[in-house]
Write an enzyme that holds these catalytic residues in place. Structure first.
Site, short mmCIF file in Angstrom:
data_model
loop_
_atom_site.label_atom_id
_atom_site.label_comp_id
_atom_site.label_asym_id
_atom_site.label_seq_id
_atom_site.Cartn_x
_atom_site.Cartn_y
_atom_site.Cartn_z
N LEU A 152 0.88 -1.16 0.00
CA LEU A 152 0.00 0.00 0.00
C LEU A 152 0.92 1.21 0.00
O LEU A 152 1.83 1.30 0.82
CB LEU A 152 -0.90 -0.02 1.24
CG LEU A 152 -2.15 0.86 1.25
CD1 LEU A 152 -3.06 0.53 0.07
CD2 LEU A 152 -2.92 0.69 2.55
N ASP A 153 0.68 2.12 -0.92
CA ASP A 153 1.58 3.26 -1.07
C ASP A 153 1.66 4.08 0.21
O ASP A 153 0.71 4.13 1.00
CB ASP A 153 1.12 4.16 -2.22
CG ASP A 153 1.20 3.47 -3.57
OD1 ASP A 153 2.00 2.53 -3.69
OD2 ASP A 153 0.48 3.89 -4.49
N ARG A 154 2.77 4.76 0.38
CA ARG A 154 2.99 5.55 1.59
C ARG A 154 1.85 6.53 1.87
O ARG A 154 1.39 6.66 3.01
CB ARG A 154 4.31 6.34 1.45
CG ARG A 154 4.62 7.23 2.65
CD ARG A 154 5.84 8.10 2.39
NE ARG A 154 6.22 8.87 3.57
CZ ARG A 154 7.19 9.78 3.58
NH1 ARG A 154 7.88 10.02 2.47
NH2 ARG A 154 7.48 10.43 4.69
#
Length: 280
Positions: free
Chosen positions: A129-131
């Site tokens: 999951l992207d930052r």
């Protein structure tokens, strides 16, 4: 409990070390068994005492430090857990970001401490999951569970639902974006719709409309890097806060308006149905 190979025990419990460094590190004498340097295939019993050899600690590389950060756990058993990742937090260490990641918090949760790097289990995120995004992630506690979850993801046997708020108004109430993604030739970190890229399929439907923005529910038929972000940007509707993909600068910092809101899958060992949902 039966005896196990030293290399397998260390891979399971020395949670802050890179997996591919553990075998060479043991061979270099970095792990002590009852005070003596151990061997990779040496059998160790549950009552044997394992320790990191201070004289050879460097062979293990830069151990990730456990950190007592807040961690919201929604589901947990002996095999896995589902956590709610906050926005602005990396899942894994990346470049200079060796602290403050979700993995740092998971190491602490598993029982490791800065002065005692042994954990009850090694956290293994099954997906990313992207930052800037927030929401649900599955974490495996053992290698075989991680492998099973990864195989389920590739077989599209884990349903993941997302919500995103984008700039502008989409004309359609629902639709599918079927467009190949690859590295953006102008920015190595960004993905773009390009000929010859990997096939990527995103389904969307409109949940709500507001002045200047649209809220979408999304599901993925594929799982490419930055897939939702790149696909929506390709339509001219970048996610709010996602300046990497063309959204105007705002006050959200590292947060983008993207949330992983649901997970549905069969438990990889028991086959029991697991459904987890959170509010966007």
């Amino acid at each position: 409990m039966d005896a196990s190979r030293l290399v397998d025990v260390v891979k399971q419990r020395l949670a802050g070390a890179a997996i591919d460094q553990i075998g060479p590190a043991i061979a270099a004498g970095a792990i002590l068994v009852n005070g003596r340097p151990g061997a990779i295939n040496q059998l160790v019993a549950p009552d044997d005492v394992l320790a990191v050899n201070a004289a050879n600690r460097g062979a293990l590389g830069d151990l990730l430090v456990p950190e007592p950060r807040a961690l919201r756990v929604l589901v947990e058993d002996d095999d896995l857990l589902v956590v709610d990742k906050p926005a602005g937090v990396h899942v894994h260490p990346l470049g200079p970001h060796r602290t403050g990641t979700l993995l740092n918090a998971l190491l602490w949760y598993a029982g490791a401490r800065p002065d005692q790097p042994w954990a009850a289990w090694r956290p293994r995120p099954a997906h990313r999951l992207d930052r800037g995004a927030r929401g649900l992630l599955v974490i495996a506690k053992r290698a075989e569970i991680h492998d099973a979850l990864r195989a389920m993801l590739e077989a599209h046997a884990i349903d993941r639902g997302y919500r995103a708020t984008v700039h502008g108004h989409l004309a359609a109430e629902a639709g599918t974006i079927d467009a190949p993604l690859g590295r953006d030739p102008t920015n190595d970190y960004r993905r773009a719709v390009i000929a010859g890229g990997q096939r990527a399929i995103t389904h969307f439907r409109v949940v709500a409309r507001a002045p200047g923005t649209t809220e979408l529910a999304l599901t993925l038929a594929t799982g490419r890097t930055h897939q939702i972000r790149a696909h929506l940007a390709s339509l001219g509707h970048p996610i709010v806060g996602d300046t990497l993909y063309g959204a105007p600068p705002g006050a959200a910092g590292h947060e983008i308006a993207l949330c992983a809101v649901s997970l549905r899958f069969a438990h990889p060992r028991t086959r029991a149905a697991i459904t987890v949902e959170r509010q966007p």
